[in-house]
Design an enzyme around this catalytic site. Sequence first.
Site, PDB file in Angstrom:
ATOM      1  N   SER A 149     -64.355  15.196  -6.019  1.00  0.00           N
ATOM      2  CA  SER A 149     -63.226  15.721  -5.246  1.00  0.00           C
ATOM      3  C   SER A 149     -62.761  14.637  -4.273  1.00  0.00           C
ATOM      4  CB  SER A 149     -63.694  16.947  -4.471  1.00  0.00           C
ATOM      5  OG  SER A 149     -62.833  17.250  -3.386  1.00  0.00           O
ATOM      6  N   TYR A 171     -68.739  22.271   0.880  1.00  0.00           N
ATOM      7  CA  TYR A 171     -68.047  21.691  -0.285  1.00  0.00           C
ATOM      8  C   TYR A 171     -68.139  20.159  -0.253  1.00  0.00           C
ATOM      9  CZ  TYR A 171     -64.363  21.230  -3.841  1.00  0.00           C
ATOM     10  OH  TYR A 171     -63.653  20.927  -4.987  1.00  0.00           O
TER      11      TYR A 171
HETATM   12  P1  NDP Z   1     -61.217  27.410 -10.870  1.00  0.00           P
HETATM   13  O1  NDP Z   1     -61.717  28.400  -9.891  1.00  0.00           O
HETATM   14  O2  NDP Z   1     -59.935  27.687 -11.587  1.00  0.00           O
HETATM   15  O3  NDP Z   1     -62.309  27.147 -11.994  1.00  0.00           O
HETATM   16  C1  NDP Z   1     -63.667  27.090 -11.705  1.00  0.00           C
HETATM   17  C2  NDP Z   1     -64.429  27.183 -13.013  1.00  0.00           C
HETATM   18  O4  NDP Z   1     -65.825  27.079 -12.724  1.00  0.00           O
HETATM   19  C3  NDP Z   1     -64.214  28.502 -13.718  1.00  0.00           C
HETATM   20  O5  NDP Z   1     -64.107  28.280 -15.106  1.00  0.00           O
HETATM   21  C4  NDP Z   1     -65.483  29.279 -13.394  1.00  0.00           C
HETATM   22  O6  NDP Z   1     -65.810  30.132 -14.487  1.00  0.00           O
HETATM   23  C5  NDP Z   1     -66.500  28.164 -13.313  1.00  0.00           C
HETATM   24  N1  NDP Z   1     -67.661  28.556 -12.518  1.00  0.00           N
HETATM   25  C6  NDP Z   1     -67.720  28.806 -11.188  1.00  0.00           C
HETATM   26  N2  NDP Z   1     -68.961  29.221 -10.864  1.00  0.00           N
HETATM   27  C7  NDP Z   1     -69.690  29.215 -12.015  1.00  0.00           C
HETATM   28  C8  NDP Z   1     -71.022  29.563 -12.338  1.00  0.00           C
HETATM   29  N3  NDP Z   1     -71.897  30.009 -11.414  1.00  0.00           N
HETATM   30  N4  NDP Z   1     -71.429  29.433 -13.622  1.00  0.00           N
HETATM   31  C9  NDP Z   1     -70.567  29.004 -14.562  1.00  0.00           C
HETATM   32  N5  NDP Z   1     -69.295  28.675 -14.339  1.00  0.00           N
HETATM   33  C10 NDP Z   1     -68.866  28.785 -13.063  1.00  0.00           C
HETATM   34  O7  NDP Z   1     -61.168  26.034 -10.068  1.00  0.00           O
HETATM   35  P2  NDP Z   1     -60.691  24.564 -10.451  1.00  0.00           P
HETATM   36  O8  NDP Z   1     -60.245  24.508 -11.852  1.00  0.00           O
HETATM   37  O9  NDP Z   1     -59.800  24.120  -9.381  1.00  0.00           O
HETATM   38  O10 NDP Z   1     -62.064  23.761 -10.270  1.00  0.00           O
HETATM   39  C11 NDP Z   1     -62.681  23.034 -11.329  1.00  0.00           C
HETATM   40  C12 NDP Z   1     -63.464  21.888 -10.712  1.00  0.00           C
HETATM   41  O11 NDP Z   1     -62.557  20.971 -10.122  1.00  0.00           O
HETATM   42  C13 NDP Z   1     -64.439  22.292  -9.618  1.00  0.00           C
HETATM   43  O12 NDP Z   1     -65.623  21.523  -9.707  1.00  0.00           O
HETATM   44  C14 NDP Z   1     -63.676  21.939  -8.350  1.00  0.00           C
HETATM   45  O13 NDP Z   1     -64.532  21.714  -7.268  1.00  0.00           O
HETATM   46  C15 NDP Z   1     -62.982  20.678  -8.813  1.00  0.00           C
HETATM   47  N6  NDP Z   1     -61.849  20.302  -8.015  1.00  0.00           N
HETATM   48  C16 NDP Z   1     -60.704  21.059  -8.003  1.00  0.00           C
HETATM   49  C17 NDP Z   1     -59.625  20.660  -7.267  1.00  0.00           C
HETATM   50  C18 NDP Z   1     -58.355  21.424  -7.230  1.00  0.00           C
HETATM   51  O14 NDP Z   1     -57.480  21.073  -6.409  1.00  0.00           O
HETATM   52  N7  NDP Z   1     -58.154  22.449  -8.037  1.00  0.00           N
HETATM   53  C19 NDP Z   1     -59.669  19.435  -6.445  1.00  0.00           C
HETATM   54  C20 NDP Z   1     -60.918  18.718  -6.541  1.00  0.00           C
HETATM   55  C21 NDP Z   1     -61.935  19.132  -7.306  1.00  0.00           C
HETATM   56  P3  NDP Z   1     -66.351  31.647 -14.386  1.00  0.00           P
HETATM   57  O15 NDP Z   1     -65.876  32.224 -13.094  1.00  0.00           O
HETATM   58  O16 NDP Z   1     -65.774  32.305 -15.591  1.00  0.00           O
HETATM   59  O17 NDP Z   1     -67.841  31.504 -14.477  1.00  0.00           O
END
Ligand code: NDP
Length: 257
Positions: free
Chosen positions: A145, A162
């Site tokens: 991030s 975070y």
């Molecule tokens: P979303 O909330 O859209 O997606 C998060 C994903 O992670 C979902 O598919 C969710 O699936 C999965 N997830 C969360 N907890 C669990 C768990 N315990 N077990 C399995 N799967 C899990 O967020 P983003 O797409 O934005 O985030 C994706 C990545 O990108 C993250 O690591 C985030 O920190 C990183 N990021 C995002 C940014 C942004 O601006 N969007 C910026 C910087 C980094 P489900 O709930 O179905 O399990």
Amino acid sequence: MKNYFDLSGKVALVTGASSGLGVQFAKALAEQGADIAICARRVEKLETVKSEIEALGVKCFTHKCDVLNVDEIRGMVKAVEEHYGKIDILVNNAGVGDATGAADLTDETWRNVLGTNLDAVFYVAREVGNVMLKNGYGKIINIGSLHSEVVMPMNTWPVPAYAAAKGGVKMLTKALAVEWARKGITVNAIGPAYFGSEMTNDILESGGFDSVAQAYCPMGRAGKEGELNGALLYFASDASSYTTGQILFVDGGWTAM
Ligand code: NDP
């Protein structure tokens, strides 16, 4: 013309591909010809993504997995290896957001954020790394991030848990990269600034984000869908054969000043 990003014949596992960036990553890899494995907790969403990926002409395997549970991670990686016989590319993407200030941060929230965003990144990398070590080939891409490098400015929103987790992802990336550099495995990370997703939509739509971006992001805006794909495909393909241990910030210049 040579396509440096061709992934035909490769197998890519993307964690957290039921929504947001994980879905975009899985589709970008599929568009380059990789067969895909996706995991997350919400299986019905995974099935929708699977149909969208298969429509691109590649295979897609889904597996339910809570990355807070190490046994589920082991089972998921074993299932993907049994299904495809190998894993060439890992996108270690599953994560949760949190903007609770330190004084109010509960033990439970701290553990959930660190457990999902750092512990699980290691557990998945270890399990998949063992598959890649057997094959002598692998491309691991951890999703860090902006907050792997900097926190939010004062008077915006705090990100202690975070940022601690994502900072850890940066150093874990370097440690794994060095350890596996002579084993055919590259380990790199992407550091996105803010992109629209379930995690960030509230912040992006709050009205406050635009003024923060104007002040702190040279390009003055959030990232757009597709703007992470170049970094992803570079690290996932043999275009990055001599690149390991790096974090590439895709942040409109945010970390440049
Ligand atoms: P979303 O909330 O859209 O997606 C998060 C994903 O992670 C979902 O598919 C969710 O699936 C999965 N997830 C969360 N907890 C669990 C768990 N315990 N077990 C399995 N799967 C899990 O967020 P983003 O797409 O934005 O985030 C994706 C990545 O990108 C993250 O690591 C985030 O920190 C990183 N990021 C995002 C940014 C942004 O601006 N969007 C910026 C910087 C980094 P489900 O709930 O179905 O399990």
